[in-house]
Design a protein around this motif. Structure first.
Motif: not given
Length: 142
Positions: A34-39
């Motif tokens: 599982a991966s999570e993307v944020y800025w």
């Protein structure tokens, strides 16, 4: 007899195909992580929120440059007259020469102006605050 043997071969072939079609095989590979993307903001910008919106902000500041040097024969004097930095020297007739220090011509063309302050004067240019959307993507894998 031959016909019966051919029918048995066809039935066996159909049985094998139906068994193969109904069998599922598990892959040897592990399930995807599982991966999570944020800025986040670029360097020099602060991450700020306003209600439900976000932005990156670089605060306003004054860019400073040194004043031009004094001409040959004149010596820099800080706060010589009032709060202005001056260049001074000795004149044979009057006894003294005073010339106000100024910004370099190249700095004036770029929008810098002389700032008279207590202490050493300087050439300054006000840089307004800058706002941008977060643009650096960061992916975190668990």
């Amino acid at each position: 007899m031959r016909r019966r043997l051919t029918q048995l071969k066809i039935a066996a072939l159909i049985a094998l195909i139906s068994i193969a079609a109904s069998t599922t095989y598990e892959a040897d590979a592990a399930p995807p992580a599982a991966s999570e993307v944020y800025w986040r903001c670029e360097q020099g910008f602060a991450f700020e929120t306003s209600g439900s919106s976000v932005h990156c902000k670089k605060p306003a500041y004054t860019d400073r440059r040194a004043l031009a040097g004094c001409k040959i024969g004149l010596y820099p004097m800080v706060d010589r007259i009032g709060n202005k930095d001056m260049c001074s020297g000795t004149n044979i007739v009057t006894g003294e020469i005073s010339v106000e220090r100024a910004c370099l011509a190249s700095d004036v063309l770029l929008g810098y102006t002389k700032r008279i302050v207590d202490g050493t004067d300087y050439c300054g240019k006000s840089i307004p605050a800058e706002f941008r959307a977060p643009s650096v993507m960061v992916t975190v894998t668990n």
